[in-house]
Structure formats: structure tokens, C-alpha cells
Design an enzyme around this catalytic site. Sequence first.
Site, mmCIF file in Angstrom:
data_model
loop_
_atom_site.group_PDB
_atom_site.id
_atom_site.type_symbol
_atom_site.label_atom_id
_atom_site.label_comp_id
_atom_site.label_asym_id
_atom_site.label_seq_id
_atom_site.Cartn_x
_atom_site.Cartn_y
_atom_site.Cartn_z
ATOM 1 N N HIS A 166 0.791 -1.162 -0.098
ATOM 2 C CA HIS A 166 -0.069 0.067 0.029
ATOM 3 C C HIS A 166 0.717 1.199 -0.150
ATOM 4 O O HIS A 166 2.193 1.153 0.138
ATOM 5 C CB HIS A 166 -0.877 -0.117 1.058
ATOM 6 C CG HIS A 166 -0.312 0.262 2.567
ATOM 7 N ND1 HIS A 166 0.428 -0.912 3.108
ATOM 8 C CD2 HIS A 166 -0.603 1.121 3.438
ATOM 9 C CE1 HIS A 166 0.795 -0.828 4.263
ATOM 10 N NE2 HIS A 166 0.356 0.549 4.586
ATOM 11 N N HIS A 211 1.548 3.744 2.034
ATOM 12 C CA HIS A 211 2.121 4.461 3.167
ATOM 13 C C HIS A 211 3.537 4.607 2.935
ATOM 14 O O HIS A 211 4.334 3.685 2.576
ATOM 15 C CB HIS A 211 1.783 4.025 4.472
ATOM 16 C CG HIS A 211 0.152 4.351 4.661
ATOM 17 N ND1 HIS A 211 -0.215 3.507 5.832
ATOM 18 C CD2 HIS A 211 -0.529 5.235 4.321
ATOM 19 C CE1 HIS A 211 -1.527 4.119 5.890
ATOM 20 N NE2 HIS A 211 -1.664 5.252 4.918
ATOM 21 N N ASP A 233 6.075 4.431 4.931
ATOM 22 C CA ASP A 233 7.051 3.412 5.615
ATOM 23 C C ASP A 233 7.127 2.010 4.831
ATOM 24 O O ASP A 233 7.909 1.190 5.325
ATOM 25 C CB ASP A 233 6.751 3.513 6.839
ATOM 26 C CG ASP A 233 5.145 2.899 7.297
ATOM 27 O OD1 ASP A 233 4.218 3.160 6.469
ATOM 28 O OD2 ASP A 233 5.142 1.980 8.034
ATOM 29 N N HIS A 234 6.435 2.060 3.907
ATOM 30 C CA HIS A 234 6.140 0.812 2.955
ATOM 31 C C HIS A 234 6.745 1.109 1.452
ATOM 32 O O HIS A 234 7.212 0.287 0.866
ATOM 33 C CB HIS A 234 4.820 0.310 2.731
ATOM 34 C CG HIS A 234 4.443 -0.153 4.090
ATOM 35 N ND1 HIS A 234 4.187 -1.343 4.264
ATOM 36 C CD2 HIS A 234 4.041 0.593 5.078
ATOM 37 C CE1 HIS A 234 3.603 -1.571 5.692
ATOM 38 N NE2 HIS A 234 3.385 -0.327 6.020
ATOM 39 N N HIS A 282 -7.265 -0.956 5.887
ATOM 40 C CA HIS A 282 -6.318 -0.129 6.438
ATOM 41 C C HIS A 282 -6.216 1.239 5.399
ATOM 42 O O HIS A 282 -6.025 2.327 6.044
ATOM 43 C CB HIS A 282 -5.097 -0.898 6.700
ATOM 44 C CG HIS A 282 -3.978 0.045 6.863
ATOM 45 N ND1 HIS A 282 -3.700 0.501 8.306
ATOM 46 C CD2 HIS A 282 -2.805 0.456 6.321
ATOM 47 C CE1 HIS A 282 -2.698 1.288 8.397
ATOM 48 N NE2 HIS A 282 -2.371 1.111 7.378
ATOM 49 N N ASP A 314 -0.159 -4.132 6.367
ATOM 50 C CA ASP A 314 -0.751 -3.669 7.514
ATOM 51 C C ASP A 314 -2.201 -3.997 7.804
ATOM 52 O O ASP A 314 -3.039 -3.317 8.431
ATOM 53 C CB ASP A 314 -0.694 -2.185 7.594
ATOM 54 C CG ASP A 314 0.597 -1.549 7.813
ATOM 55 O OD1 ASP A 314 1.553 -2.398 7.911
ATOM 56 O OD2 ASP A 314 0.647 -0.347 7.909
ATOM 57 N N HIS A 373 4.830 -5.089 10.789
ATOM 58 C CA HIS A 373 5.098 -4.341 11.796
ATOM 59 C C HIS A 373 5.130 -5.436 13.312
ATOM 60 O O HIS A 373 4.587 -6.208 13.039
ATOM 61 C CB HIS A 373 4.286 -3.317 12.462
ATOM 62 C CG HIS A 373 4.164 -2.062 11.477
ATOM 63 N ND1 HIS A 373 5.190 -1.243 11.702
ATOM 64 C CD2 HIS A 373 3.332 -1.766 10.351
ATOM 65 C CE1 HIS A 373 4.817 -0.165 10.346
ATOM 66 N NE2 HIS A 373 3.826 -0.556 9.808
#
Length: 256
Positions: free
Chosen positions: A53, A55, A57-58, A111, A128, A166
Site C-alpha cells: 500500500h 504509506h 514507511d512501505h 487499512h 498492515d 510491523h
Amino acid sequence: MLTLIPLPAFTDNYIWVLHDGRHAIAVDPGDPAPLIAFLDANRLALTALLITHHHRDHTGGNTLLHQRYGCAIYAPENPSIPAVSHPLHGGDSVALAQPEVRFEVLATPGHTLDHLSYAGHGFLFCGDTVFGCGCGKLFEGSAAMMAASLDAILALPDATRVCCAHEYTLSNIDFAKTLDGGNPALLERERQDRARRSRNQPTLPSTLALEKATNPFLRFHDPDMTAFAARYLNRPHPDPAEVFGAIRAAKDAWDG
């Protein structure tokens, strides 16, 4: 033979690496530095990234990794995700020759609206959507949407290794105990996972069987979770999506 490695990144992310001893793919490399160090130390060629996805941090490593390795980048069709070479939708598949792998692409919105998961070779890279004993917050999707995504995951084989993005497992166990503190499988999971973390080892991957037994967010069809939701919502007979929504709302309130 394929080898699976969880690389820690940031404070609690994992970059998942799957390699055959010569070629590797990586999932959700938000921080490229630990991945580059691992690839160089093990003399691995990075052939592809799988992105779940949008975001940051990905996706934060996409551009640098593509420039450095020329790797293909498979991701949801979303213009905010950088350097994508192969845009994907649920129902697609990803097939690579080096390493020789094939993954089915599952649409798992909730999410985020664009969230995808990748299933193959006994692994589920779920970003996530599912965490160890938990699930992602509903930043963009609805409870009904996430419940449908979790139903798609629940249909996979019990032996599937669940590769989450995570390390949230211990905190999620603490919450799960507020709903399900008498569950012996949950208490045994807590014992084992606290021991792992005390040795600085990951709690992941888990298995789908373990998540079904201990993760309240995957137990929204179960009578005990339905009873909890009826009390939480103060009305009888909630449907499964409402049960999931009640569990998610209770976790959000517990998080503060």
C-alpha cells in the site's frame, strides 16, 4: 529452496526478503538502507519489490532501489506510489523467474483503499492488514470492507505463514487479553512471544492457524466475539462486520 528473512527497519517495521541464494525479492522496503546492507553482505541480486500500500514507511525505498538494482516494482495502481513498473489489482498474479516464485494478489482494502496482499509458496505478505494478534487501523476503509478482506485471508490454508509489516504483537496480545483473557492459546502465545522479544527475536511470521486461535480481529465470526460486540454495541445479534467493527473500535479506544 527459498529462504525468508525479516529485516528490521525504522522502529518497528519489517522488510520481508525472500531469496534463493542468488536472487531476492523484498516486500515493503520503506527504508532502503537495511535492505541494501543485507543484499550486499549476502551477494544477492534484487529482482523485484512487492508493495502492499501507499504509506511512506512501505514505499520510501522504491526509487533508490530501482535506480541501484533495476528491480521491477509491483504495487497497487496508485499514482502516489513511486517508481511502479507493474501496477496491480486484486485477482492479478505475480510470476518471476529469479527467484522462481508466483504470488496471487488479494485485494485487502480497509487499512487503506489500495491495500493488496500477496499469497504464495505458503507465505502471506499482508502489510498492515493483519498484525500478530491484531490488524491495521481503518485509515481509509470501512469495517465492512476490512471484514471482507479478512474473510479472504481466512480462506487461505491454516499453515500459511503470516508475514506482517510491523512488530506490534506484544501490545496486541495485551489488548486481546482484555477480551479473551481465559483463552489458553492466547496465554501460551504470550509466553512464547515475550520470550522471543526478550531475546530480541521477531514474533513473526506467525501462522494463520495461530492467528485464528488467538487474534480477536480474525475471530469476528466466533460466538464469544459476537457476545462481546453485542455488549459493546448494546444491541443483540450484530452481524460479522459489526462484530469486527466493535472489536476495532474497542482497540482504538484502548490505544487512546
